[in-house]
Design an enzyme around this catalytic site. Structure first.
Site, PDB file in Angstrom:
ATOM      1  N   GLY A  73      -0.517  20.618 -25.788  1.00 51.53           N
ATOM      2  CA  GLY A  73       0.314  20.311 -24.980  1.00 51.53           C
ATOM      3  C   GLY A  73      -0.081  20.824 -23.485  1.00 51.53           C
ATOM      4  O   GLY A  73      -0.771  21.403 -23.147  1.00 51.53           O
ATOM      5  N   GLY A 124       4.973  25.422 -23.660  1.00 48.88           N
ATOM      6  CA  GLY A 124       5.671  26.242 -24.811  1.00 48.88           C
ATOM      7  C   GLY A 124       4.727  26.815 -25.841  1.00 48.88           C
ATOM      8  O   GLY A 124       5.044  27.682 -26.745  1.00 48.88           O
ATOM      9  N   GLU A 132      -7.115  28.651 -26.851  1.00 45.42           N
ATOM     10  CA  GLU A 132      -8.175  28.359 -25.811  1.00 45.42           C
ATOM     11  C   GLU A 132      -9.295  28.807 -26.400  1.00 45.42           C
ATOM     12  O   GLU A 132     -10.119  29.768 -25.440  1.00 45.42           O
ATOM     13  CB  GLU A 132      -7.825  28.204 -24.608  1.00 45.42           C
ATOM     14  CG  GLU A 132      -6.641  27.520 -23.927  1.00 45.42           C
ATOM     15  CD  GLU A 132      -6.794  25.946 -23.921  1.00 45.42           C
ATOM     16  OE1 GLU A 132      -7.877  25.479 -24.395  1.00 45.42           O
ATOM     17  OE2 GLU A 132      -5.780  25.537 -23.810  1.00 45.42           O
TER      18      GLU A 132
END
Length: 283
Positions: A39, A44, A172
């Site tokens: 996203g 979120g 990440e």
């Protein structure tokens, strides 16, 4: 097993800064799955994963992780959170900024010692975890502050691996790593997944998703808008083009429109594309 049931989370409730970050989130992750969450910034994702080890408690709804249930209605259960945080290890984005000890081995050993492991045993665990991420003996006595950004990221991952969690959540994880290091840590995550660990990876890197993903959860504006296979994500209706599309996927879409009959969902990179085009030309 992990499940989110009608989960909402609002920051700064009853203040001028009140902000609904995620709303009506529902999904289940089975033991041993590999799942990507994608996203845009602000969708979120990070708020969602902070519910997995009790850093955040749902404003509404509940989160289940095996026998742990997190909800506003079970305040007593949420106080006994330490075993959950050992079960679910979270490597946050920029977590390398949290390195604080004077040597790398001490930093990675801190977690096990916090769970009552003796110092000598904790150091042995730390050494093994550091080796797992490609930081050998020459790094054990080095200061974390002398490391490159990529090495710090590896050290942060080692700090979580030292706790031997059943669920590994990575925000990440390849950010700041060169291509070689990226492939090394992804190989490690896949090996851990094959050993039975549940692995959840948050990423904006669509090439990473294309190469390694199977199932993907898509977040947008605080909502879960889809939960599907990676093949459907890239090749069904182009509905997710608000996210960056890998160049190889763009090329494959053009080839499809031009009538080429290729196993599109199996092609992950230029080499596999070249191989399939060669097979097609030989028919």
């Amino acid at each position: 097993m992990i499940s989110f049931e009608n989960v909402f989370y609002t920051y700064a409730i009853k203040t001028p800064y009140e902000c609904l970050a995620i709303k009506n989130i529902n999904f289940t992750i089975k033991d041993g799955e590999l799942v990507f969450i994608v996203g845009k910034t602000g969708s979120g994702k990070s708020t969602l994963i902070q519910h997995l080890n009790g850093l955040l408690i749902p404003s509404e709804g509940k989160v289940k992780v095996d026998n742990f249930v997190l909800s506003r209605k079970r305040k007593e259960a949420t106080k006994k959170i330490a075993p959950l945080r050992k079960k679910v290890g979270v490597v946050f984005q920029f977590s390398e900024n949290q390195l604080f000890e004077d040597t790398l081995e001490k930093d990675v050993a801190f977690g096990p010692m916090n769970f009552k492991v003796k110092k000598d045993d904790a150091l042995k665990i730390a050494h093994e975890a550091l080796k797992q991420v490609g930081l050998g003996e020459e790094y054990f006595k080095r200061s974390p502050f002398e490391l490159s950004g990529g090495e710090k990221r590896k050290a942060a991952i080692a700090g979580i691996l030292a706790l031997n969690p059943d669920v590994l959540v990575l925000d990440e994880p390849t950010s700041g790593l060169d291509m070689k290091s990226k492939k090394e840590v992804m190989k490690l995550f896949l090996e851990l997944n094959q050993q039975g660990k549940t692995v959840i990876i948050v990423t904006h890197d669509m090439n990473l998703l294309l190469e390694y993903g199977k199932r993907v959860i898509v977040m947008k504006d605080g909502e879960l808008i889809d939960d599907l296979t990676v093949g459907d994500f890239f090749y069904r209706d182009h509905k997710f083009d608000f996210l960056e599309v890998p160049e190889i996927v763009k090329m494959l879409r053009l080839l499809f429109e031009d009538g080429h009959k290729l196993p599109y969902r199996e092609i992950k990179d230029v080499d596999s594309l070249a191989s399939e085009l060669k097979k097609e030309s030989e028919k």
